[in-house]
Design an enzyme around this catalytic site. Sequence first.
Site, PDB file in Angstrom:
ATOM      1  N   SER A 110       4.580 -11.517  -3.181  1.00  0.00           N
ATOM      2  CA  SER A 110       3.735 -10.773  -4.103  1.00  0.00           C
ATOM      3  C   SER A 110       3.185 -11.679  -5.205  1.00  0.00           C
ATOM      4  O   SER A 110       2.001 -11.591  -5.568  1.00  0.00           O
ATOM      5  CB  SER A 110       4.531  -9.624  -4.727  1.00  0.00           C
ATOM      6  OG  SER A 110       3.688  -8.780  -5.462  1.00  0.00           O
TER       7      SER A 110
ATOM      8  N   THR B  28       0.086  -4.383  -6.153  1.00  0.00           N
ATOM      9  CA  THR B  28       1.096  -4.088  -7.161  1.00  0.00           C
ATOM     10  C   THR B  28       2.246  -5.071  -7.020  1.00  0.00           C
ATOM     11  O   THR B  28       2.579  -5.500  -5.906  1.00  0.00           O
ATOM     12  CB  THR B  28       1.555  -2.616  -7.104  1.00  0.00           C
ATOM     13  OG1 THR B  28       2.428  -2.361  -8.210  1.00  0.00           O
ATOM     14  CG2 THR B  28       2.262  -2.266  -5.813  1.00  0.00           C
ATOM     15  N   GLU B  29       2.822  -5.454  -8.171  1.00  0.00           N
ATOM     16  CA  GLU B  29       3.750  -6.584  -8.223  1.00  0.00           C
ATOM     17  C   GLU B  29       4.989  -6.391  -7.345  1.00  0.00           C
ATOM     18  O   GLU B  29       5.587  -7.368  -6.885  1.00  0.00           O
ATOM     19  CB  GLU B  29       4.236  -6.825  -9.663  1.00  0.00           C
ATOM     20  CG  GLU B  29       3.177  -7.227 -10.637  1.00  0.00           C
ATOM     21  CD  GLU B  29       2.671  -6.022 -11.413  1.00  0.00           C
ATOM     22  OE1 GLU B  29       2.119  -5.091 -10.786  1.00  0.00           O
ATOM     23  OE2 GLU B  29       2.814  -6.012 -12.628  1.00  0.00           O
ATOM     24  N   ASN B  30       5.431  -5.136  -7.185  1.00  0.00           N
ATOM     25  CA  ASN B  30       6.672  -4.919  -6.450  1.00  0.00           C
ATOM     26  C   ASN B  30       6.513  -5.040  -4.935  1.00  0.00           C
ATOM     27  O   ASN B  30       7.465  -4.792  -4.200  1.00  0.00           O
ATOM     28  CB  ASN B  30       7.291  -3.564  -6.825  1.00  0.00           C
ATOM     29  CG  ASN B  30       6.346  -2.409  -6.637  1.00  0.00           C
ATOM     30  OD1 ASN B  30       5.167  -2.514  -6.939  1.00  0.00           O
ATOM     31  ND2 ASN B  30       6.838  -1.300  -6.139  1.00  0.00           N
ATOM     32  N   GLY B  31       5.320  -5.451  -4.473  1.00  0.00           N
ATOM     33  CA  GLY B  31       5.236  -5.857  -3.073  1.00  0.00           C
ATOM     34  C   GLY B  31       4.363  -5.021  -2.183  1.00  0.00           C
ATOM     35  O   GLY B  31       4.772  -4.625  -1.081  1.00  0.00           O
TER      36      GLY B  31
END
Lengths: 230, 217
Positions: B88, B46-49
Amino acid sequence: MRLSDKQCRMESAIAHIKDGDTVLVGGFGVPGTPMTLLQALVNHGAQNLTVIKNDANEPGMGVDHLLRNGQVSRLITTHLGLNSHAIALMNAGTIDVEFNAQGILAERIRAGGAGIGAVLSDIGIGTELAEGKQVVEVRGKAYLVETAIRANVALLHAELSDPFGNLAYAATARNFNPLMAMAADRVIAETEAVLPLGALAADRVHTPGVFVDHVVELEHLSEEYAVVER
Amino acid sequence: MSSASERLLARAAREITPGMVVNLGIGLPTKVVNHVEPDFEVCLHTENGMTGVGRTLPLEHANRNLIDAGGAYVSEVPGSAFFDSATSFAIVRSGRLDLTMLGAFEVAANGDLANWKIPGKFSPGVGGGVELAQKARRVVILTSQVDRAGNPKLKQECSLPLTARACVDRVVTDMAVIDVGPEGFELVELADGITQNEVAEATGAPLIVRQGTLPRF
Protein backbone atom coordinates in the site's frame (compact mmCIF):
# COMPACT_ATOMS: atom_id res chain seq x y z
CA MET A 1 6.07 -36.19 1.66
CA ARG A 2 3.68 -34.82 4.25
CA LEU A 3 3.57 -31.38 5.87
CA SER A 4 3.35 -31.17 9.64
CA ASP A 5 0.26 -30.31 11.65
CA LYS A 6 0.80 -27.18 13.78
CA GLN A 7 -2.66 -26.93 15.31
CA CYS A 8 -2.69 -26.48 19.05
CA ARG A 9 -4.73 -25.14 21.95
CA MET A 10 -4.67 -21.39 22.23
CA GLU A 11 -3.52 -21.43 25.86
CA SER A 12 -0.51 -23.62 25.14
CA ALA A 13 0.59 -21.36 22.28
CA ILE A 14 0.17 -18.18 24.34
CA ALA A 15 1.99 -19.77 27.31
CA HIS A 16 5.28 -19.24 25.43
CA ILE A 17 5.01 -15.46 25.90
CA LYS A 18 7.25 -14.15 28.71
CA ASP A 19 7.37 -10.95 30.73
CA GLY A 20 9.27 -8.30 28.79
CA ASP A 21 8.61 -9.83 25.38
CA THR A 22 8.07 -7.82 22.21
CA VAL A 23 4.82 -8.79 20.50
CA LEU A 24 3.75 -7.96 16.96
CA VAL A 25 -0.04 -7.75 16.62
CA GLY A 26 -1.70 -7.83 13.20
CA GLY A 27 -4.68 -5.78 12.17
CA PHE A 28 -5.73 -2.29 11.12
CA GLY A 29 -8.78 -1.42 13.17
CA VAL A 30 -10.90 -4.54 13.63
CA PRO A 31 -10.05 -6.32 10.35
CA GLY A 32 -7.10 -8.64 10.88
CA THR A 33 -6.81 -8.04 14.63
CA PRO A 34 -6.43 -11.36 16.53
CA MET A 35 -9.05 -10.49 19.15
CA THR A 36 -9.17 -13.98 20.68
CA LEU A 37 -5.38 -14.35 20.97
CA LEU A 38 -5.26 -10.92 22.63
CA GLN A 39 -7.89 -12.03 25.16
CA ALA A 40 -5.83 -15.16 25.81
CA LEU A 41 -2.76 -12.97 26.40
CA VAL A 42 -4.79 -10.94 28.92
CA ASN A 43 -5.69 -14.19 30.70
CA HIS A 44 -2.04 -15.32 30.54
CA GLY A 45 -0.97 -12.08 32.21
CA ALA A 46 2.55 -11.53 30.82
CA GLN A 47 3.81 -8.12 31.95
CA ASN A 48 6.05 -5.33 30.68
CA LEU A 49 5.28 -6.11 27.03
CA THR A 50 6.34 -4.04 24.04
CA VAL A 51 3.42 -4.18 21.63
CA ILE A 52 3.83 -3.28 17.97
CA LYS A 53 0.56 -2.64 16.19
CA ASN A 54 -0.62 -0.14 13.60
CA ASP A 55 -3.24 1.25 16.00
CA ALA A 56 -4.59 0.51 19.46
CA ASN A 57 -8.09 -0.52 18.31
CA GLU A 58 -10.84 1.30 20.19
CA PRO A 59 -11.63 1.60 23.91
CA GLY A 60 -12.63 -1.81 25.26
CA MET A 61 -11.53 -3.68 22.13
CA GLY A 62 -8.56 -5.75 21.02
CA VAL A 63 -5.23 -4.44 22.19
CA ASP A 64 -6.99 -2.04 24.57
CA HIS A 65 -7.66 -4.99 26.91
CA LEU A 66 -3.87 -5.40 27.31
CA LEU A 67 -3.52 -1.68 28.00
CA ARG A 68 -6.31 -1.74 30.61
CA ASN A 69 -4.74 -4.77 32.29
CA GLY A 70 -1.45 -2.88 32.70
CA GLN A 71 0.53 -5.40 30.62
CA VAL A 72 2.02 -2.95 28.10
CA SER A 73 4.95 -0.69 28.91
CA ARG A 74 5.75 0.37 25.37
CA LEU A 75 3.67 0.73 22.22
CA ILE A 76 5.16 1.13 18.75
CA THR A 77 2.39 2.33 16.49
CA THR A 78 1.29 4.81 13.82
CA HIS A 79 -2.06 6.24 14.94
CA LEU A 80 -4.15 6.13 18.12
CA GLY A 81 -6.94 8.37 16.89
CA LEU A 82 -9.77 5.91 17.61
CA ASN A 83 -8.59 5.02 21.13
CA SER A 84 -8.89 7.93 23.57
CA HIS A 85 -7.91 5.58 26.40
CA ALA A 86 -4.55 4.80 24.79
CA ILE A 87 -3.93 8.52 24.25
CA ALA A 88 -4.73 9.18 27.93
CA LEU A 89 -2.23 6.49 29.02
CA MET A 90 0.38 8.02 26.73
CA ASN A 91 -0.26 11.55 28.02
CA ALA A 92 -0.08 10.33 31.63
CA GLY A 93 3.27 8.65 30.92
CA THR A 94 1.86 5.22 31.86
CA ILE A 95 2.95 3.79 28.50
CA ASP A 96 5.80 4.89 26.29
CA VAL A 97 4.59 5.43 22.72
CA GLU A 98 6.76 5.53 19.60
CA PHE A 99 4.99 6.84 16.50
CA ASN A 100 6.15 5.68 13.07
CA ALA A 101 5.02 6.77 9.64
CA GLN A 102 2.67 3.95 8.67
CA GLY A 103 4.46 2.68 5.59
CA ILE A 104 7.81 2.96 7.37
CA LEU A 105 6.55 0.76 10.18
CA ALA A 106 5.51 -1.74 7.51
CA GLU A 107 8.96 -1.60 5.86
CA ARG A 108 10.80 -1.92 9.20
CA ILE A 109 8.81 -5.07 9.95
CA ARG A 110 9.28 -6.41 6.44
CA ALA A 111 13.03 -5.81 6.75
CA GLY A 112 13.09 -7.69 10.06
CA GLY A 113 11.26 -10.55 8.40
CA ALA A 114 13.56 -10.55 5.39
CA GLY A 115 16.82 -10.71 7.31
CA ILE A 116 17.74 -7.12 6.46
CA GLY A 117 19.23 -4.82 9.10
CA ALA A 118 17.57 -1.54 8.15
CA VAL A 119 15.97 0.32 5.29
CA LEU A 120 16.77 3.80 3.95
CA SER A 121 13.99 6.30 3.42
CA ASP A 122 13.56 10.05 3.00
CA ILE A 123 10.16 10.01 4.73
CA GLY A 124 10.06 12.53 7.57
CA ILE A 125 13.28 14.35 6.75
CA GLY A 126 12.95 17.91 8.02
CA THR A 127 10.34 16.94 10.63
CA GLU A 128 10.54 15.72 14.21
CA LEU A 129 10.10 12.13 12.96
CA ALA A 130 13.74 12.36 11.86
CA GLU A 131 15.04 13.29 15.31
CA GLY A 132 17.62 10.88 16.66
CA LYS A 133 17.85 8.88 13.45
CA GLN A 134 21.11 8.23 11.63
CA VAL A 135 21.35 9.98 8.25
CA VAL A 136 23.31 8.48 5.37
CA GLU A 137 23.98 9.80 1.90
CA VAL A 138 23.50 7.49 -1.06
CA ARG A 139 24.14 8.74 -4.60
CA GLY A 140 24.09 12.31 -3.30
CA LYS A 141 20.72 12.07 -1.55
CA ALA A 142 20.10 12.01 2.23
CA TYR A 143 18.18 9.13 3.78
CA LEU A 144 17.15 8.19 7.30
CA VAL A 145 18.24 4.80 8.57
CA GLU A 146 15.08 2.98 9.65
CA THR A 147 16.14 -0.01 11.69
CA ALA A 148 14.51 -3.39 11.16
CA ILE A 149 11.99 -4.69 13.67
CA ARG A 150 11.87 -8.24 14.95
CA ALA A 151 9.82 -9.54 17.83
CA ASN A 152 9.68 -12.53 20.14
CA VAL A 153 6.11 -13.31 19.12
CA ALA A 154 3.64 -12.38 16.38
CA LEU A 155 -0.13 -12.72 16.85
CA LEU A 156 -2.06 -12.92 13.59
CA HIS A 157 -5.63 -13.33 12.38
CA ALA A 158 -6.41 -15.17 9.15
CA GLU A 159 -9.67 -16.07 7.47
CA LEU A 160 -8.48 -19.47 6.31
CA SER A 161 -5.54 -21.73 6.97
CA ASP A 162 -4.51 -25.34 6.73
CA PRO A 163 -2.86 -27.39 9.50
CA PHE A 164 0.63 -26.47 8.23
CA GLY A 165 -0.09 -22.75 8.77
CA ASN A 166 -0.54 -21.56 5.22
CA LEU A 167 -2.71 -18.47 5.68
CA ALA A 168 -5.21 -16.51 3.60
CA TYR A 169 -6.64 -13.19 4.72
CA ALA A 170 -9.97 -11.55 3.90
CA ALA A 171 -10.25 -8.15 2.17
CA THR A 172 -8.62 -5.35 4.20
CA ALA A 173 -7.88 -7.78 7.06
CA ARG A 174 -4.56 -8.51 5.32
CA ASN A 175 -2.80 -5.21 6.22
CA PHE A 176 0.17 -5.88 8.55
CA ASN A 177 -0.46 -9.61 9.04
CA PRO A 178 1.71 -11.02 6.21
CA LEU A 179 4.62 -8.72 7.17
CA MET A 180 4.43 -9.59 10.87
CA ALA A 181 4.23 -13.29 9.99
CA MET A 182 7.82 -13.07 8.78
CA ALA A 183 9.29 -10.99 11.62
CA ALA A 184 8.94 -12.95 14.86
CA ASP A 185 10.69 -15.92 16.46
CA ARG A 186 7.34 -17.50 17.29
CA VAL A 187 4.30 -16.90 15.09
CA ILE A 188 0.83 -17.74 16.36
CA ALA A 189 -2.10 -17.52 13.92
CA GLU A 190 -5.76 -17.70 14.88
CA THR A 191 -7.92 -18.66 11.93
CA GLU A 192 -11.64 -18.68 11.28
CA ALA A 193 -11.40 -22.10 9.62
CA VAL A 194 -8.69 -24.73 9.21
CA LEU A 195 -9.08 -26.56 5.92
CA PRO A 196 -7.54 -30.00 5.30
CA LEU A 197 -4.07 -29.99 3.74
CA GLY A 198 -4.49 -29.34 0.03
CA ALA A 199 -7.88 -27.69 0.37
CA LEU A 200 -6.41 -24.20 0.60
CA ALA A 201 -5.16 -23.84 -2.97
CA ALA A 202 -1.46 -22.93 -3.22
CA ASP A 203 -2.36 -19.89 -5.32
CA ARG A 204 -4.61 -18.58 -2.55
CA VAL A 205 -1.90 -18.62 0.13
CA HIS A 206 -0.88 -15.13 1.28
CA THR A 207 1.52 -16.27 4.02
CA PRO A 208 3.46 -19.52 3.49
CA GLY A 209 3.11 -21.86 6.43
CA VAL A 210 6.87 -22.10 6.96
CA PHE A 211 6.64 -18.75 8.78
CA VAL A 212 3.91 -19.99 11.15
CA ASP A 213 4.59 -21.99 14.32
CA HIS A 214 1.13 -22.46 15.83
CA VAL A 215 -2.33 -22.63 14.27
CA VAL A 216 -5.37 -22.08 16.47
CA GLU A 217 -8.82 -22.56 14.98
CA LEU A 218 -11.44 -20.22 16.42
CA GLU A 219 -14.51 -22.03 17.73
CA HIS A 220 -16.62 -18.92 17.31
CA LEU A 221 -16.11 -15.25 16.57
CA SER A 222 -16.76 -12.97 19.54
CA GLU A 223 -18.68 -9.71 19.20
CA GLU A 224 -15.38 -7.86 18.85
CA TYR A 225 -15.04 -9.12 15.27
CA ALA A 226 -18.41 -7.74 14.26
CA VAL A 227 -19.23 -4.50 12.48
CA VAL A 228 -18.61 -1.63 14.91
CA GLU A 229 -21.51 0.71 15.56
CA ARG A 230 -19.98 4.09 16.32
CA MET B 1 -23.21 19.69 7.31
CA SER B 2 -23.27 23.41 6.52
CA SER B 3 -23.77 24.64 3.00
CA ALA B 4 -20.26 26.18 3.15
CA SER B 5 -18.79 22.74 3.83
CA GLU B 6 -20.84 21.18 1.04
CA ARG B 7 -19.65 23.91 -1.35
CA LEU B 8 -16.05 23.26 -0.28
CA LEU B 9 -16.47 19.52 -0.89
CA ALA B 10 -18.14 20.04 -4.27
CA ARG B 11 -15.31 22.35 -5.33
CA ALA B 12 -12.70 19.91 -4.04
CA ALA B 13 -14.27 17.09 -6.08
CA ARG B 14 -13.44 19.07 -9.24
CA GLU B 15 -9.73 18.62 -8.43
CA ILE B 16 -10.14 14.99 -9.46
CA THR B 17 -9.68 14.47 -13.21
CA PRO B 18 -10.46 11.29 -15.16
CA GLY B 19 -7.98 8.45 -14.75
CA MET B 20 -6.39 9.69 -11.54
CA VAL B 21 -5.28 7.48 -8.64
CA VAL B 22 -6.40 9.39 -5.54
CA ASN B 23 -6.12 9.05 -1.76
CA LEU B 24 -8.66 10.96 0.31
CA GLY B 25 -7.40 11.57 3.85
CA ILE B 26 -9.35 10.94 7.04
CA GLY B 27 -12.01 13.50 7.95
CA LEU B 28 -13.29 16.12 5.55
CA PRO B 29 -11.43 14.77 2.47
CA THR B 30 -13.14 11.37 2.76
CA LYS B 31 -16.48 13.13 2.23
CA VAL B 32 -15.40 14.37 -1.21
CA VAL B 33 -16.33 10.94 -2.57
CA ASN B 34 -20.00 11.84 -2.15
CA HIS B 35 -19.50 14.58 -4.74
CA VAL B 36 -17.96 12.29 -7.37
CA GLU B 37 -20.35 10.86 -9.96
CA PRO B 38 -20.78 7.08 -9.58
CA ASP B 39 -19.47 6.36 -13.09
CA PHE B 40 -16.56 8.85 -12.91
CA GLU B 41 -13.25 7.27 -14.02
CA VAL B 42 -11.06 7.34 -10.89
CA CYS B 43 -9.19 4.82 -8.71
CA LEU B 44 -9.40 5.57 -5.00
CA HIS B 45 -6.64 4.19 -2.76
CA THR B 46 -6.82 3.68 0.99
CA GLU B 47 -3.78 3.17 3.20
CA ASN B 48 -4.97 -0.03 4.87
CA GLY B 49 -4.59 -1.94 1.62
CA MET B 50 -7.13 -1.37 -1.14
CA THR B 51 -7.44 0.23 -4.55
CA GLY B 52 -10.81 0.66 -6.18
CA VAL B 53 -12.50 1.89 -3.00
CA GLY B 54 -16.23 2.25 -3.51
CA ARG B 55 -18.85 4.17 -1.62
CA THR B 56 -19.31 4.06 2.13
CA LEU B 57 -21.92 1.51 3.19
CA PRO B 58 -24.58 1.72 5.91
CA LEU B 59 -23.90 -0.67 8.80
CA GLU B 60 -26.58 -3.16 7.76
CA HIS B 61 -24.73 -3.75 4.48
CA ALA B 62 -21.20 -3.58 5.90
CA ASN B 63 -18.58 -6.30 5.43
CA ARG B 64 -16.72 -6.58 8.78
CA ASN B 65 -13.43 -7.09 6.89
CA LEU B 66 -13.77 -4.16 4.50
CA ILE B 67 -12.95 -0.71 5.88
CA ASP B 68 -11.04 2.37 4.79
CA ALA B 69 -8.19 3.89 6.76
CA GLY B 70 -10.62 5.99 8.78
CA GLY B 71 -12.57 2.91 9.85
CA ALA B 72 -15.61 3.53 7.64
CA TYR B 73 -17.20 0.49 6.02
CA VAL B 74 -16.68 0.75 2.27
CA SER B 75 -17.59 -1.24 -0.81
CA GLU B 76 -15.70 -2.68 -3.76
CA VAL B 77 -15.99 -1.47 -7.33
CA PRO B 78 -15.44 -3.75 -10.34
CA GLY B 79 -11.65 -4.18 -10.41
CA SER B 80 -10.86 -3.55 -6.74
CA ALA B 81 -7.67 -5.04 -5.28
CA PHE B 82 -6.52 -5.85 -1.74
CA PHE B 83 -2.89 -5.91 -0.60
CA ASP B 84 -0.71 -5.65 2.49
CA SER B 85 0.49 -2.45 4.15
CA ALA B 86 3.96 -2.53 2.58
CA THR B 87 2.46 -2.73 -0.90
CA SER B 88 0.00 0.00 0.00
CA PHE B 89 2.78 2.43 0.87
CA ALA B 90 4.91 1.33 -2.06
CA ILE B 91 2.05 2.78 -4.12
CA VAL B 92 2.36 6.03 -2.16
CA ARG B 93 6.13 6.42 -1.99
CA SER B 94 6.82 5.40 -5.58
CA GLY B 95 4.69 8.24 -6.91
CA ARG B 96 1.66 6.25 -8.10
CA LEU B 97 -0.74 8.63 -6.35
CA ASP B 98 -1.71 11.44 -8.69
CA LEU B 99 -3.47 13.34 -5.93
CA THR B 100 -4.07 13.30 -2.22
CA MET B 101 -6.44 15.53 -0.31
CA LEU B 102 -5.63 16.13 3.34
CA GLY B 103 -6.76 18.25 6.26
CA ALA B 104 -4.54 20.83 7.96
CA PHE B 105 -3.92 22.72 11.18
CA GLU B 106 -1.57 25.11 9.38
CA VAL B 107 -0.24 25.65 5.87
CA ALA B 108 2.79 27.90 5.30
CA ALA B 109 3.36 30.21 2.33
CA ASN B 110 6.13 27.90 1.10
CA GLY B 111 3.83 24.85 1.21
CA ASP B 112 4.90 23.43 4.57
CA LEU B 113 2.09 21.42 6.15
CA ALA B 114 1.30 20.84 9.84
CA ASN B 115 -1.60 18.46 10.40
CA TRP B 116 -0.69 15.79 12.92
CA LYS B 117 0.25 17.24 16.28
CA ILE B 118 -0.61 20.07 18.64
CA PRO B 119 1.96 19.62 21.41
CA GLY B 120 0.29 19.06 24.76
CA LYS B 121 -3.20 18.91 23.26
CA PHE B 122 -3.51 16.57 20.31
CA SER B 123 -1.09 13.90 19.20
CA PRO B 124 -2.88 10.77 18.01
CA GLY B 125 0.03 9.88 15.72
CA VAL B 126 1.01 10.56 12.18
CA GLY B 127 -0.49 7.49 10.50
CA GLY B 128 0.09 7.56 6.76
CA GLY B 129 -0.02 11.35 6.55
CA VAL B 130 3.70 11.98 6.18
CA GLU B 131 4.05 9.66 3.22
CA LEU B 132 0.92 11.00 1.53
CA ALA B 133 2.01 14.61 1.98
CA GLN B 134 5.59 14.00 0.93
CA LYS B 135 5.07 11.66 -2.01
CA ALA B 136 1.72 12.20 -3.71
CA ARG B 137 2.25 14.01 -7.02
CA ARG B 138 -0.24 16.67 -6.05
CA VAL B 139 -1.32 17.67 -2.52
CA VAL B 140 -4.57 19.58 -2.06
CA ILE B 141 -5.53 20.71 1.44
CA LEU B 142 -9.17 20.99 2.48
CA THR B 143 -9.70 23.22 5.48
CA SER B 144 -11.64 26.09 6.93
CA GLN B 145 -9.92 29.40 6.20
CA VAL B 146 -9.65 30.15 9.94
CA ASP B 147 -9.63 27.99 13.07
CA ARG B 148 -12.37 27.96 15.72
CA ALA B 149 -10.79 30.94 17.45
CA GLY B 150 -10.82 32.87 14.16
CA ASN B 151 -7.07 32.68 13.55
CA PRO B 152 -5.85 32.13 9.97
CA LYS B 153 -4.71 28.60 9.16
CA LEU B 154 -2.70 29.85 6.19
CA LYS B 155 0.38 31.49 7.67
CA GLN B 156 3.80 32.80 6.69
CA GLU B 157 5.38 29.92 8.64
CA CYS B 158 3.91 26.98 10.55
CA SER B 159 4.28 27.11 14.33
CA LEU B 160 3.24 23.48 14.88
CA PRO B 161 5.38 20.38 14.20
CA LEU B 162 5.52 19.77 10.46
CA THR B 163 4.07 16.81 8.62
CA ALA B 164 6.15 17.53 5.52
CA ARG B 165 8.04 20.45 4.05
CA ALA B 166 7.01 22.37 0.93
CA CYS B 167 4.49 19.73 -0.08
CA VAL B 168 1.21 21.65 -0.56
CA ASP B 169 0.12 22.62 -4.09
CA ARG B 170 -3.35 24.04 -3.43
CA VAL B 171 -5.70 24.87 -0.55
CA VAL B 172 -9.49 24.68 -0.92
CA THR B 173 -11.32 26.46 1.91
CA ASP B 174 -14.83 27.61 2.73
CA MET B 175 -13.84 31.02 1.34
CA ALA B 176 -11.44 30.49 -1.55
CA VAL B 177 -9.12 28.36 -3.63
CA ILE B 178 -5.53 29.38 -2.96
CA ASP B 179 -2.45 28.03 -4.72
CA VAL B 180 1.00 27.79 -3.19
CA GLY B 181 3.13 29.41 -5.86
CA PRO B 182 6.82 30.27 -6.08
CA GLU B 183 6.14 33.62 -4.40
CA GLY B 184 3.63 32.43 -1.83
CA PHE B 185 -0.15 32.21 -1.59
CA GLU B 186 -2.06 33.08 -4.78
CA LEU B 187 -5.81 33.60 -4.73
CA VAL B 188 -7.28 31.76 -7.73
CA GLU B 189 -11.01 31.38 -6.94
CA LEU B 190 -13.55 32.92 -4.58
CA ALA B 191 -16.55 31.31 -2.90
CA ASP B 192 -19.87 32.90 -3.72
CA GLY B 193 -20.52 35.96 -1.58
CA ILE B 194 -16.90 36.30 -0.41
CA THR B 195 -14.68 39.27 -1.31
CA GLN B 196 -10.96 39.36 -2.01
CA ASN B 197 -10.48 41.58 1.03
CA GLU B 198 -12.28 39.13 3.30
CA VAL B 199 -9.96 36.34 2.15
CA ALA B 200 -6.89 38.51 2.55
CA GLU B 201 -7.93 39.45 6.09
CA ALA B 202 -8.44 35.77 6.94
CA THR B 203 -5.01 34.79 5.59
CA GLY B 204 -1.94 35.12 7.81
CA ALA B 205 0.50 35.86 4.98
CA PRO B 206 0.55 38.06 1.87
CA LEU B 207 -2.03 36.99 -0.72
CA ILE B 208 -1.18 37.45 -4.38
CA VAL B 209 -4.22 38.26 -6.52
CA ARG B 210 -4.12 37.62 -10.26
CA GLN B 211 -5.38 40.18 -12.77
CA GLY B 212 -8.95 39.94 -13.97
CA THR B 213 -12.15 38.54 -12.56
CA LEU B 214 -11.70 35.49 -10.35
CA PRO B 215 -13.86 32.44 -10.96
CA ARG B 216 -16.55 31.76 -8.34
CA PHE B 217 -17.54 28.44 -6.80
